[in-house]
Enzyme design. Structure first.
Site, PDB file in Angstrom:
ATOM      1  N   THR A  25       0.843  -1.212   0.000  1.00 38.43           N
ATOM      2  CA  THR A  25       0.000   0.000   0.000  1.00 38.43           C
ATOM      3  C   THR A  25       0.869   1.249   0.000  1.00 38.43           C
ATOM      4  OG1 THR A  25      -1.918  -1.036   1.050  1.00 38.43           O
ATOM      5  CG2 THR A  25      -1.661   1.334   1.367  1.00 38.43           C
TER       6      THR A  25
ATOM      7  N   CYS B 248      -9.279  -6.019   2.110  1.00 33.20           N
ATOM      8  CA  CYS B 248      -9.274  -4.584   2.391  1.00 33.20           C
ATOM      9  C   CYS B 248     -10.644  -3.949   2.184  1.00 33.20           C
ATOM     10  CB  CYS B 248      -8.253  -3.883   1.485  1.00 33.20           C
ATOM     11  SG  CYS B 248      -6.608  -4.585   1.641  1.00 33.20           S
TER      12      CYS B 248
END
Length: 450
Positions: free
Chosen positions: A121, A374
């Site tokens: 990320t 996520c």
């Protein structure tokens, strides 16, 4: 020695506790003398034992060999790798550089092109925002796809709020982009093309080598999120012609909290750092490098390099066993995404005439997912499946099975048994399935509105 010390500590701490085995084969398959008859209750769900784990795209267990490599840097070699004045710092720095070389070797890069981060990320954020901010005077346009990971899409939306333009390429029903469409969307002010190598939800492998050639032809930097590709398919930064590549440790049997960013040196790609500090990692990612985590990621890459071919062959057999086992017993099973261009450890299935949330709740003895970890808090159908053109009702019934290095045939057989049993149970309660069995085409029915 470190492993022995840890083992002694654990033994002292937990001698009076109920030891539950870590094998993920369901309790019913092989009862153990250590099983607690009361079972496990968590978040209002009670199960007889630890569920079997088939969610390898969300995360993987740390390989014991990786843990062994990490422990000394927690217990005895705990120096800061940026300390230049004593042995503790020197040995930690050496370990970090060894890990950097191990990561680089797995993707065909130079160690000097690897920057350690907290995960994919962060690497994606540095790549997308960092490149566009650095070249903002001349480059105002980004191209990506509709099926990227959430952190890529959110980074692009952040750029849009700053006045940049973003083109979100559609994908076909197989999950692959149209290369001709990509060519047409490139503009003189296009500053970056970002396309995921292996999709986290459906396992589709994009034609990254062909995308890289197009980027080279138009002299546009190419970024790929390779978190799901690293250690699973052959990755070569030269063949792919990538300028930036995001990598993650916990997807390849390494620790959580560590990742890496590949940044090409020739031709050099520049980014604006997203974090300010002591200037570690060539100033691109300031902050103390976490030596044990980095060592773990390096060891995981080294193991993947040696065992990738064996793992792929074995996992392919397990995937076929799972798919064939389910299809032999129930109909209306659809594989989402291309079967020809797919990572073998990912199997995303939709089950017709079954409500997805009920299916997941019924499969409490199997740890599986309905999409990306996520975004699993959302009750909306997967945006990836919707981009493929999957009907909303089928998108709601999707289950992602993730198979990995430590998955066993017994676990696959048990997963088949439990999945088939639950689908059949839910279909027995479904009036739609009854109508289909009677030969009624439910898509032709005009439903009355009240």
């Amino acid at each position: 020695m470190a492993s022995k010390l840890l083992r002694q500590t654990l033994t002292k701490t937990y001698t009076t506790a109920v030891i539950r085995r870590f094998s993920t084969v369901a309790a019913v398959a092989s009862p153990s003398e250590y099983e607690d008859p009361t079972g496990i209750t968590m978040k209002g769900v009670k199960i007889s034992g630890r569920p079997l784990y088939l969610d390898m795209q969300a995360t993987t267990p740390v390989d014991p060999r990786v843990l062994d490599s990490m422990l000394p840097f927690y217990l005895s070699r705990y120096g800061n790798p940026h300390s230049r004045t004593h042995l503790y710092g020197w040995e930690s720095e050496t370990a970090v550089e060894t890990a950097r070389a191990q990561v680089a070797a797995l993707i065909g890069a130079s160690p000097k092109e690897i920057v350690f981060t907290s995960g994919a990320t962060e690497s994606n954020n540095i790549s997308i925002k960092g490149v566009m901010h650095f070249y903002k005077d001349k480059k105002r346009h980004v191209i990506t796809t509709q099926t990227e990971h959430k952190c890529v899409l959110d980074s692009c939306r952040h750029l849009q709020q700053e006045g940049f333009e973003v083109t979100y390429l559609p994908v076909g029903s197989d999950g692959l982009i149209d290369l001709d469409r990509l060519r047409k969307e490139i503009r003189p002010d296009t500053g970056l093309i970002s396309v995921m190598a292996v999709n986290n939800e459906i396992g589709v492998v994009q034609p990254v080598e062909e995308i890289g050639k197009i980027c080279k032809e138009f002299n546009v930097p190419f970024h790929t999120d390779a978190a799901q590709a690293l250690g699973k398919i052959k990755v070569d930064v030269e063949k792919w012609n990538v300028s930036l590549m995001s990598l993650s440790g916990h997807k390849i049997y390494g620790p959580k909290g560590v990742g890496a960013l590949y940044m090409r040196r020739r031709p050099r790609i520049r980014v604006e750092p997203q974090m300010n500090g002591g200037g570690q990692e060539r100033g691109i990612r300031s902050g103390t490098v976490p030596t044990p985590l980095v060592v773990g990621m390096g060891a995981a890459c080294d193991l993947a390099m040696k065992e990738m071919e064996y793992d792929e062959k074995r996992i392919k057999g397990l995937q076929e066993r799972l798919l064939n086992g389910i299809r032999e017993k129930i109909d209306g099973v659809v594989v989402n995404g291309s079967m020809d261009r797919r990572y073998v450890g990912n199997l995303n299935l939709s089950f017709a005439y079954v409500e997805g949330e009920s299916l997941l709740m019924g499969l409490k003895e199997v740890a599986v997912s309905s999409g990306s970890a996520c975004t699993s808090a959302s009750l909306e159908p997967s945006y990836v499946l919707r981009a493929l053109g999957v009907d909303e009702d089928m998108a709601h019934t999707s289950i992602r099975f993730g198979i990995g290095r430590f998955t066993t045939e017994e676990e696959i057989d048990r997963a088949v048994e439990l999945t088939v049993k639950q689908v059949e149970k839910l279909r027995e309660m479904s009036p739609l399935y009854e109508m289909v069995k009677e030969g009624i085409d439910i898509k032709q029915i005009q439903w009355a509105q009240h």
